[in-house]
Scaffold this motif. Structure first.
Motif, PDB file in Angstrom:
ATOM      1  N   SER A   1       0.561  -1.443   0.162  1.00 33.87           N
ATOM      2  CA  SER A   1      -0.154   0.210   0.175  1.00 33.87           C
ATOM      3  C   SER A   1       0.654   1.141  -0.161  1.00 33.87           C
ATOM      4  CB  SER A   1      -0.667   0.090   1.291  1.00 33.87           C
ATOM      5  OG  SER A   1      -1.009   1.423   1.900  1.00 33.87           O
ATOM      6  N   ASP A   2       0.095   2.417  -0.096  1.00 36.58           N
ATOM      7  CA  ASP A   2       0.614   3.523  -0.500  1.00 36.58           C
ATOM      8  C   ASP A   2       1.137   4.202   0.932  1.00 36.58           C
ATOM      9  OD1 ASP A   2       1.439   3.740  -2.825  1.00 36.58           O
ATOM     10  OD2 ASP A   2      -0.550   4.695  -3.456  1.00 36.58           O
ATOM     11  N   GLN A   3       0.267   3.661   2.095  1.00 37.85           N
ATOM     12  CA  GLN A   3       0.272   4.195   3.270  1.00 37.85           C
ATOM     13  C   GLN A   3       1.273   3.389   4.071  1.00 37.85           C
ATOM     14  OE1 GLN A   3      -3.762   3.504   4.531  1.00 37.85           O
ATOM     15  NE2 GLN A   3      -4.112   5.452   4.670  1.00 37.85           N
ATOM     16  N   PRO A   4       1.717   4.253   5.136  1.00 35.46           N
ATOM     17  CA  PRO A   4       2.337   3.059   5.976  1.00 35.46           C
ATOM     18  C   PRO A   4       1.594   1.747   6.547  1.00 35.46           C
ATOM     19  CG  PRO A   4       2.975   5.363   6.320  1.00 35.46           C
ATOM     20  CD  PRO A   4       1.746   5.365   6.189  1.00 35.46           C
ATOM     21  N   VAL A   5       1.835   0.958   7.112  1.00 32.32           N
ATOM     22  CA  VAL A   5       1.602  -0.410   7.237  1.00 32.32           C
ATOM     23  C   VAL A   5       2.164  -0.824   8.197  1.00 32.32           C
ATOM     24  CG1 VAL A   5       0.255  -2.821   6.424  1.00 32.32           C
ATOM     25  CG2 VAL A   5       0.411  -1.335   4.742  1.00 32.32           C
ATOM     26  N   LEU A   6       2.101  -1.114   9.531  1.00 32.91           N
ATOM     27  CA  LEU A   6       2.523  -1.530  10.706  1.00 32.91           C
ATOM     28  C   LEU A   6       2.250  -3.156  11.425  1.00 32.91           C
ATOM     29  CD1 LEU A   6       5.041  -1.114  13.494  1.00 32.91           C
ATOM     30  CD2 LEU A   6       2.803  -0.519  15.048  1.00 32.91           C
ATOM     31  N   VAL A   7       2.987  -4.101  10.910  1.00 31.36           N
ATOM     32  CA  VAL A   7       3.000  -5.227  11.263  1.00 31.36           C
ATOM     33  C   VAL A   7       3.161  -5.999  12.558  1.00 31.36           C
ATOM     34  CG1 VAL A   7       3.145  -8.009  10.134  1.00 31.36           C
ATOM     35  CG2 VAL A   7       3.289  -5.670   8.889  1.00 31.36           C
ATOM     36  N   ASP A   8       2.298  -6.231  12.959  1.00 31.90           N
ATOM     37  CA  ASP A   8       2.617  -7.443  14.726  1.00 31.90           C
ATOM     38  C   ASP A   8       2.653  -8.375  14.436  1.00 31.90           C
ATOM     39  OD1 ASP A   8       3.075  -7.899  16.770  1.00 31.90           O
ATOM     40  OD2 ASP A   8       1.492  -7.699  17.640  1.00 31.90           O
ATOM     41  N   PHE A   9       3.792  -9.456  14.118  1.00 35.23           N
ATOM     42  CA  PHE A   9       4.112 -10.423  14.246  1.00 35.23           C
ATOM     43  C   PHE A   9       4.032 -11.026  15.608  1.00 35.23           C
ATOM     44  CE2 PHE A   9       5.648  -9.677   9.893  1.00 35.23           C
ATOM     45  CZ  PHE A   9       5.558  -9.887   9.851  1.00 35.23           C
ATOM     46  N   TYR A  10       2.674 -11.743  15.984  1.00 34.56           N
ATOM     47  CA  TYR A  10       2.712 -12.391  17.748  1.00 34.56           C
ATOM     48  C   TYR A  10       2.332 -13.370  17.701  1.00 34.56           C
ATOM     49  CZ  TYR A  10      -1.820 -12.532  16.536  1.00 34.56           C
ATOM     50  OH  TYR A  10      -3.500 -13.163  16.571  1.00 34.56           O
ATOM     51  N   ALA A  11       2.538 -14.316  19.091  1.00 35.54           N
ATOM     52  CA  ALA A  11       1.558 -15.825  18.545  1.00 35.54           C
ATOM     53  C   ALA A  11       0.420 -14.933  20.338  1.00 35.54           C
ATOM     54  CB  ALA A  11       3.046 -16.479  19.444  1.00 35.54           C
ATOM     55  N   ASP A  12      -0.503 -16.129  19.832  1.00 34.98           N
ATOM     56  CA  ASP A  12      -1.716 -16.323  21.278  1.00 34.98           C
ATOM     57  C   ASP A  12      -0.888 -15.851  23.022  1.00 34.98           C
ATOM     58  OD1 ASP A  12      -3.470 -14.911  19.933  1.00 34.98           O
ATOM     59  OD2 ASP A  12      -3.938 -16.938  19.220  1.00 34.98           O
ATOM     60  N   TRP A  13       0.113 -17.180  22.973  1.00 35.27           N
ATOM     61  CA  TRP A  13       0.857 -17.451  23.527  1.00 35.27           C
ATOM     62  C   TRP A  13       1.786 -16.813  24.394  1.00 35.27           C
ATOM     63  CZ3 TRP A  13       5.762 -18.020  22.771  1.00 35.27           C
ATOM     64  CH2 TRP A  13       6.281 -18.858  21.216  1.00 35.27           C
ATOM     65  N   CYS A  14       2.149 -16.171  23.407  1.00 42.21           N
ATOM     66  CA  CYS A  14       3.572 -14.872  23.782  1.00 42.21           C
ATOM     67  C   CYS A  14       3.042 -13.618  25.459  1.00 42.21           C
ATOM     68  CB  CYS A  14       3.822 -14.172  23.018  1.00 42.21           C
ATOM     69  SG  CYS A  14       5.133 -12.743  23.201  1.00 42.21           S
ATOM     70  N   GLY A  15       2.902 -13.621  26.130  1.00 42.18           N
ATOM     71  CA  GLY A  15       2.987 -12.525  27.346  1.00 42.18           C
ATOM     72  C   GLY A  15       2.937 -11.044  26.776  1.00 42.18           C
ATOM     73  N   PRO A  16       3.906 -11.111  26.453  1.00 42.23           N
ATOM     74  CA  PRO A  16       5.109  -8.963  25.988  1.00 42.23           C
ATOM     75  C   PRO A  16       3.939  -9.177  24.474  1.00 42.23           C
ATOM     76  CG  PRO A  16       6.554 -10.610  25.806  1.00 42.23           C
ATOM     77  CD  PRO A  16       5.262 -11.165  26.363  1.00 42.23           C
ATOM     78  N   CYS A  17       3.074 -10.351  23.765  1.00 42.05           N
ATOM     79  CA  CYS A  17       2.187  -9.944  22.842  1.00 42.05           C
ATOM     80  C   CYS A  17       0.961  -9.186  23.221  1.00 42.05           C
ATOM     81  CB  CYS A  17       1.897 -11.290  21.907  1.00 42.05           C
ATOM     82  SG  CYS A  17       3.679 -11.534  21.024  1.00 42.05           S
ATOM     83  N   GLN A  18       0.708 -10.236  24.619  1.00 40.72           N
ATOM     84  CA  GLN A  18      -0.444 -10.010  25.010  1.00 40.72           C
ATOM     85  C   GLN A  18      -1.129  -8.659  25.489  1.00 40.72           C
ATOM     86  OE1 GLN A  18      -0.947 -13.667  27.166  1.00 40.72           O
ATOM     87  NE2 GLN A  18      -1.362 -14.305  26.203  1.00 40.72           N
ATOM     88  N   GLN A  19       1.041  -8.033  26.104  1.00 40.92           N
ATOM     89  CA  GLN A  19       0.950  -6.835  26.333  1.00 40.92           C
ATOM     90  C   GLN A  19       0.334  -5.437  25.556  1.00 40.92           C
ATOM     91  OE1 GLN A  19       4.619  -7.324  28.485  1.00 40.92           O
ATOM     92  NE2 GLN A  19       3.645  -6.324  29.638  1.00 40.92           N
ATOM     93  N   MET A  20       1.052  -5.834  24.564  1.00 45.04           N
ATOM     94  CA  MET A  20       1.164  -5.043  23.328  1.00 45.04           C
ATOM     95  C   MET A  20      -0.048  -5.069  22.425  1.00 45.04           C
ATOM     96  SD  MET A  20       3.736  -3.462  22.883  1.00 45.04           S
ATOM     97  CE  MET A  20       4.075  -3.022  21.250  1.00 45.04           C
ATOM     98  N   ALA A  21      -1.151  -6.013  22.877  1.00 49.20           N
ATOM     99  CA  ALA A  21      -2.837  -5.758  22.338  1.00 49.20           C
ATOM    100  C   ALA A  21      -3.687  -4.447  22.345  1.00 49.20           C
ATOM    101  CB  ALA A  21      -3.384  -6.672  22.520  1.00 49.20           C
ATOM    102  N   PRO A  22      -2.831  -4.097  23.912  1.00 53.10           N
ATOM    103  CA  PRO A  22      -4.049  -2.768  23.695  1.00 53.10           C
ATOM    104  C   PRO A  22      -3.652  -1.739  23.355  1.00 53.10           C
ATOM    105  CG  PRO A  22      -3.560  -4.112  25.714  1.00 53.10           C
ATOM    106  CD  PRO A  22      -3.086  -4.890  24.749  1.00 53.10           C
ATOM    107  N   VAL A  23      -2.051  -1.626  23.627  1.00 53.78           N
ATOM    108  CA  VAL A  23      -1.709  -0.587  22.356  1.00 53.78           C
ATOM    109  C   VAL A  23      -1.895  -0.821  21.477  1.00 53.78           C
ATOM    110  CG1 VAL A  23       0.571   0.925  23.203  1.00 53.78           C
ATOM    111  CG2 VAL A  23       0.038  -0.300  24.539  1.00 53.78           C
TER     112      VAL A  23
END
Length: 98
Positions: A10-32
């Motif tokens: 896309s012409d727009q910036p796209v932030l991709v979050d590579f995560y896993a459901d079992w990952c604690g820090p990933c869960q912390q990032m979800a609301p952010v």
């Protein structure tokens, strides 16, 4: 439905979050990321990619630790970060590439 390739090219910036459901820090990032998504709506996209369900994408982008955030624009990697970040850090990275 757009493919991953369509989205990151896309012409727009796209932030991709590579995560896993079992990952604690990933869960912390979800609301952010959820808040960030609403704040940059119309200017940039924020998407999540589950590394367990999308192993090919994880291999292509050499995701070694999660969460890993990659900012794409027109298919190019503009920024990459592994680990957690604040909403403000992520927002300023996106805004610097608008």
């Amino acid at each position: 439905m757009a493919t991953f390739s369509d989205i990151i090219n896309s012409d727009q910036p796209v932030l991709v979050d590579f995560y896993a459901d079992w990952c604690g820090p990933c869960q912390q990032m979800a609301p952010v990321l959820s808040e960030l998504k609403s704040e940059v709506k119309g200017k940039a996209q924020v998407i999540k990619v589950d590394v367990d369900k999308n192993q090919k994408a994880s291999q292509v982008y050499q995701i070694r630790s999660i969460p890993t955030m990659i900012l794409f624009k027109k298919g190019q990697i503009l920024w990459r970060h592994s680990g957690t970040s604040t909403k403000q850090q992520l927002k300023s990275v996106i805004e610097s590439h608008l």
